[in-house]
Design an enzyme around this catalytic site. Structure first.
Site, PDB file in Angstrom:
ATOM      1  CE1 TYR A 130       0.365   6.443   5.813  1.00 20.50           C
ATOM      2  CE2 TYR A 130      -1.015   4.679   4.959  1.00 20.50           C
ATOM      3  CZ  TYR A 130      -0.754   6.019   5.134  1.00 20.50           C
ATOM      4  OH  TYR A 130      -1.625   6.943   4.627  1.00 20.50           O
ATOM      5  CG  ASP A 214       4.153  -1.645   3.009  1.00 19.31           C
ATOM      6  OD1 ASP A 214       4.998  -1.244   2.184  1.00 19.31           O
ATOM      7  OD2 ASP A 214       3.180  -0.952   3.366  1.00 19.31           O
ATOM      8  CE  LYS A 239       3.586   6.744   0.347  1.00 20.71           C
ATOM      9  NZ  LYS A 239       2.712   7.879   0.519  1.00 20.71           N
TER      10      LYS A 239
HETATM   11  N1  PLP Z   1       2.704   1.610   3.072  1.00 20.70           N
HETATM   12  C1  PLP Z   1       3.558   2.534   3.540  1.00 20.70           C
HETATM   13  C2  PLP Z   1       4.817   2.090   4.211  1.00 20.70           C
HETATM   14  C3  PLP Z   1       3.259   3.891   3.410  1.00 20.70           C
HETATM   15  O1  PLP Z   1       4.125   4.797   3.892  1.00 20.70           O
HETATM   16  C4  PLP Z   1       2.046   4.282   2.791  1.00 20.70           C
HETATM   17  C5  PLP Z   1       1.680   5.701   2.648  1.00 20.70           C
HETATM   18  O2  PLP Z   1       2.328   6.572   3.177  1.00 20.70           O
HETATM   19  C6  PLP Z   1       1.184   3.285   2.333  1.00 20.70           C
HETATM   20  C7  PLP Z   1       1.548   1.969   2.486  1.00 20.70           C
HETATM   21  C8  PLP Z   1      -0.122   3.627   1.691  1.00 20.70           C
HETATM   22  O3  PLP Z   1       0.096   4.009   0.361  1.00 20.70           O
HETATM   23  P1  PLP Z   1      -0.922   4.920  -0.486  1.00 20.70           P
HETATM   24  O4  PLP Z   1      -0.886   6.278   0.107  1.00 20.70           O
HETATM   25  O5  PLP Z   1      -0.375   4.837  -1.876  1.00 20.70           O
HETATM   26  O6  PLP Z   1      -2.253   4.295  -0.359  1.00 20.70           O
END
Ligand code: PLP
Length: 425
Positions: A130, A214, A239
């Site tokens: 990400y 993740d 999400k």
């Molecule tokens: N990990 C993944 C795979 C994501 O898609 C995202 C955000 O799009 C994150 C982490 C980060 O999450 P947050 O926006 O809740 O900080």
């Protein structure tokens, strides 16, 4: 009546979806209220000065919890009943000992690095990641003295080991960090292979390498990384778990030994979620399995429609992997379902992709994913804008790539919208 911690009836073990409505909460605490109230408070009254002293001694690790004792509540930066109940519920999905909730997915990921990796130690990480995580590992963490080495899906263990030796000679591998499936390409990373790399670098010390995954794209329903050798599982709760695009939060789950240092780091860096966010997440967990199952079912229909469409050049959806693809074997071993994230290339480049995105009428043009509404975005210029052009090309984040998060709408309405937008290309 069942005790608030019961997760079974006789010897029948209840599944997490059956426990999301009550686990960890006792209505007697709150006038019989079926749902936990929002404990909207910054601080908690101590029954006595002696009790306050004991609570702080526990919080600073100066005293140990007695058998069956629960730590007293002190201050909502340390914990709050809404977060504690939520954390207990989150442990159930991954069958973990402990969970910790943060103010964002990035908060959870940052805390994992800061709690477990020291300057001079190595983080081996998968790609693509990400965009926010990519920035963290390629810019922020190296500025703090951590050494980061990347690898891509499909690379062999030997290639990865060789890169590690070449890019971080003599340095100590402390963490293998992976995002699987990867945002935005749906590339799968083999968790068991990464756990084997970590074990091969272990020497029996308390700095032995750990594996953090993740699990935002498939978890907690369709992938359980702890079963494949991971030590810490991370979520952007923003999400699928939150699921309504109305909050920002994150979580880490794992053993007590993994989570305890992160709890202390969260207290001192102040990255806990608010009580109201905790309450909303408990509301969301009640329908998590329903939503994710429906989203996956619809995504399979959408993927089938896109794969046959003449204006779609290529498509990355786990449900379309065939046995000739090396990713198929990892998928079968590691995933319990293909989920509802689809990436596809429009026939053309950025201009054609933008024409498609601008023509959508039911699907919203927005970043984020996992919510009840379908969302489409352009990774190369939105979420992954900060990734270098060279990396984007290597990782398959092309100008024609569109990422689609499938929501809970009626499938035929989605197909109609996608079809009419593709006509604009
Ligand atoms: N990990 C993944 C795979 C994501 O898609 C995202 C955000 O799009 C994150 C982490 C980060 O999450 P947050 O926006 O809740 O900080």
């Amino acid at each position: 009546m069942r005790d608030k911690w019961d997760d079974s009836i006789d010897d029948h073990r209840l599944r997490p979806e059956s426990l999301m409505m009550g686990y960890g909460y006792n209505p007697e605490w709150s006038e019989g209220s079926m749902k936990s109230p929002v404990f909207q408070t910054s601080t908690f009254a101590f029954p006595s000065a002696e009790a306050g002293k004991h609570y702080f001694a526990l919080a600073y690790g100066l005293e140990e919890l007695e058998e069956g004792e629960e730590p007293g509540l002190i201050y909502s930066r340390m914990n709050n009943p809404d977060l504690e109940i939520l954390e207990d519920r989150l442990t159930l999905w991954d069958d973990a000992e402990a969970a910790l909730v943060f103010n964002s997915g990035m908060g959870a990921i940052t805390n994992t690095f800061l709690s477990h990796v020291k300057p001079g130690e190595v983080i081996l990480h998968s790609g693509p990641l990400y965009g926010g995580t990519d920035h963290l590992v390629n810019h922020t963490l190296p500025e703090l003295g951590m050494i980061t080495v990347g690898f891509c899906a499909g690379e062999s263990r030997e290639t990865i080991e060789a890169r590690l030796a070449a890019e971080a000679p003599g340095a100590h591998l402390r963490m293998v960090f992976l995002e699987t499936p990867a945002n935005p390409t749906n590339d799968l990373i083999d968790i068991e292979m990464c756990a084997a790399i970590a074990r091969a670098h272990a020497t029996g010390s308390d700095r032995d390498p750990i594996v953090a995954v993740d699990n935002t794209f498939l978890g907690p329903l369709w992938q359980r990384p702890l079963d494949h050798g991971a030590d810490i599982v991370l979520y952007s709760l923003t999400k699928f778990v939150g699921g309504h695009s109305d909050l920002i939060a994150g979580a880490a789950v794992g053993s007590n030994a993994m989570i305890q240092p992160m709890r202390a780091m969260r207290t001192f860096t102040g990255s806990q979620a608010s009580p109201w966010t905790g309450w909303l997440l408990m509301r969301s967990l009640e329908t998590l399995a329903l939503r994710m199952a429906r989203q996956q079912e619809t995504a399979q229909r959408v993927a089938q429609f896109l794969v046959e469409h003449p204006k779609v050049k290529s498509i990355r959806y786990l449900g379309l992997l065939t046995s000739e693809d090396p990713q198929h074997e990892i998928f079968k071993r590691q995933s319990l379902g293909p989920g509802s994230m689809i990436s596809f290339e429009i026939d053309g480049g950025e201009e054609e992709a933008f024409r498609f995105l601008n023509a959508l009428r039911l699907v919203h043009l927005a970043v984020s994913l996992g919510g009840t509404e379908s969302l489409a975005e352009h990774p190369a210029t939105f979420t992954h804008a900060g990734v270098s052009a060279e990396h984007k090309e290597k990782l398959g984040i092309t100008p024609a790539l569109v990422r689609l998060s499938v929501g809970v709408e009626y499938y035929a309405d989605l197909l109609y919208d996608l079809d009419q937008a593709l006509k604009a290309v």
